[in-house]
Each structure stands twice: as structure tokens, then as C-alpha cells.
Design a protein around this motif. Structure first.
Motif, PDB file in Angstrom:
ATOM      1  N   TYR A   1      -6.316  -3.576   6.865  1.00 36.99           N
ATOM      2  CA  TYR A   1      -6.167  -3.053   5.504  1.00 36.99           C
ATOM      3  C   TYR A   1      -4.913  -3.625   4.846  1.00 36.99           C
ATOM      4  CZ  TYR A   1      -5.485   0.211   1.651  1.00 36.99           C
ATOM      5  OH  TYR A   1      -5.286   0.750   0.409  1.00 36.99           O
TER       6      TYR A   1
ATOM      7  N   ARG B   1      -4.547  -6.150   1.564  1.00 34.90           N
ATOM      8  CA  ARG B   1      -3.745  -5.811   0.379  1.00 34.90           C
ATOM      9  C   ARG B   1      -2.762  -6.947   0.067  1.00 34.90           C
ATOM     10  NH1 ARG B   1      -7.260  -2.974   0.908  1.00 34.90           N
ATOM     11  NH2 ARG B   1      -7.953  -4.553  -0.522  1.00 34.90           N
TER      12      ARG B   1
ATOM     13  N   HIS C   1       0.828  -1.207   0.000  1.00 34.22           N
ATOM     14  CA  HIS C   1       0.000   0.000   0.000  1.00 34.22           C
ATOM     15  C   HIS C   1       0.858   1.252   0.000  1.00 34.22           C
ATOM     16  CE1 HIS C   1       0.430  -0.068   4.433  1.00 34.22           C
ATOM     17  NE2 HIS C   1       0.059  -1.320   4.346  1.00 34.22           N
TER      18      HIS C   1
END
Length: 158
Positions: free
Chosen positions: A72, A76, A26
């Protein structure tokens, strides 16, 4: 992704092969650049470097996914592993984003992916990364150098 020959290290002497091709899942930041410096161990980018978006993994380099320990970040990583293709299985360097263990959902996702990864190397929370100007300054701190040594040992380096 496609593989190709790695570029020799800049400067005189025998060329070094890139050992680790890092892909932050990310985006790059202080954590990703510090991990790259940890794995490079003073080789000037010849052993480890962050790949540009869409750049192929150099031949012979171990692919390394970088993520923090958030849900998160774990999602990813899962997305990247699902699209991985025929390359060698990637390592996951999972960097703590807080001085506590990852939340249960993030741990579950990573545990479910372990069979599709070459390994999972965990880096502890390093509060000094919030206050440094760059990875060189971070590596001046004892706790960062200690984490770097453990990371290299875990991933098969010196």
C-alpha cells in the motif's frame, strides 16, 4: 506543487533554511514525526518538518516522501511520483513496518521508481515506536538514535 521561500527558524540568531520538507504519503503518525525529528537533529523544526496537506515545498528544501514498506505504501509513493511535476526529484524515506524485508511487490514498485527519485533511504524496523508517547521519547533510545545518524548520513547530512 509550487516552491517559495522558507521561514527562518524561531528564536534569536541567524536564520536556518529548511533542509527537508517531509510528505507522508499515507498520513502522519509516530513514524513520520519521528523521522522528521531524526532529520531535524535538534533544530526545533528549522531543518526538517512535515508539510501540511497541499502546502508548497519551500524554496531550497529537499522534498522527502515518507512511506512504510507495505505494498500500500509503495503504491502511494508511485502515485505521488506520477503526479510530481517540475519540482526537484524527491527522496524516499522507506521505513520498515516489520522486522523482515519488504515483500517482493513493494520492492519491485520502489525499484521501478528509483530513476525518478533523488534516492531511497531505508529506516529499519524500530519496535520502540509502538510504545512511545512521541518522537522525543523515541529518540531517547539507542537504536532510534543510531537509525537517525544513518539516515542523516545517507541523505547527505552530518
Amino acid at each position: 506543487m509550487i516552491t517559495h521561500s522558507s521561514t527562518p527558524a524561531p528564536g534569536p540568531g541567524a536564520p536556518m533554511m529548511l533542509r527537508y520538507a517531509l510528505m507522508p504519503v499515507h498520513g502522519p503518525g509516530i513514524v513520520a514525526t519521528t523521522v522528521a525529528h531524526m532529520l531535524d537533529d535538534g533544530a526545533g523544526g528549522a531543518r526538517a518538518r512535515i508539510l501540511a496537506p497541499g502546502e508548497a515545498v519551500p524554496y531550497g528544501a529537499a522534498p522527502v516522501l515518507l512511506s512504510d514498506t507495505t505494498v500500500y505504501g509503495a503504491l502511494r509513493v508511485e502515485e505521488a511520483v506520477r503526479r510530481w511535476g517540475p519540482l526537484p526529484r524527491p527522496w524516499l524515506v522507506w521505513v520498515a513496518d516489520a522486522p523482515a524485508r519488504p515483500v517482493q511487490d513493494a520492492r519491485y514498485v520502489v525499484r521501478a521508481l528509483e530513476g525518478r527519485l533523488a534516492g531511497v533511504a531505508q529506516v529499519p524496523y524500530l519496535p520502540v515506536l509502538r510504545a512511545v508517547k512521541g518522537p522525543e521519547e523515541a529518540l531517547e533510545h539507542k537504536d532510534v538514535r543510531s537509525a537517525a545518524e544513518r539516515l542523516r548520513r545517507t541523505m547527505g547530512g552530518k
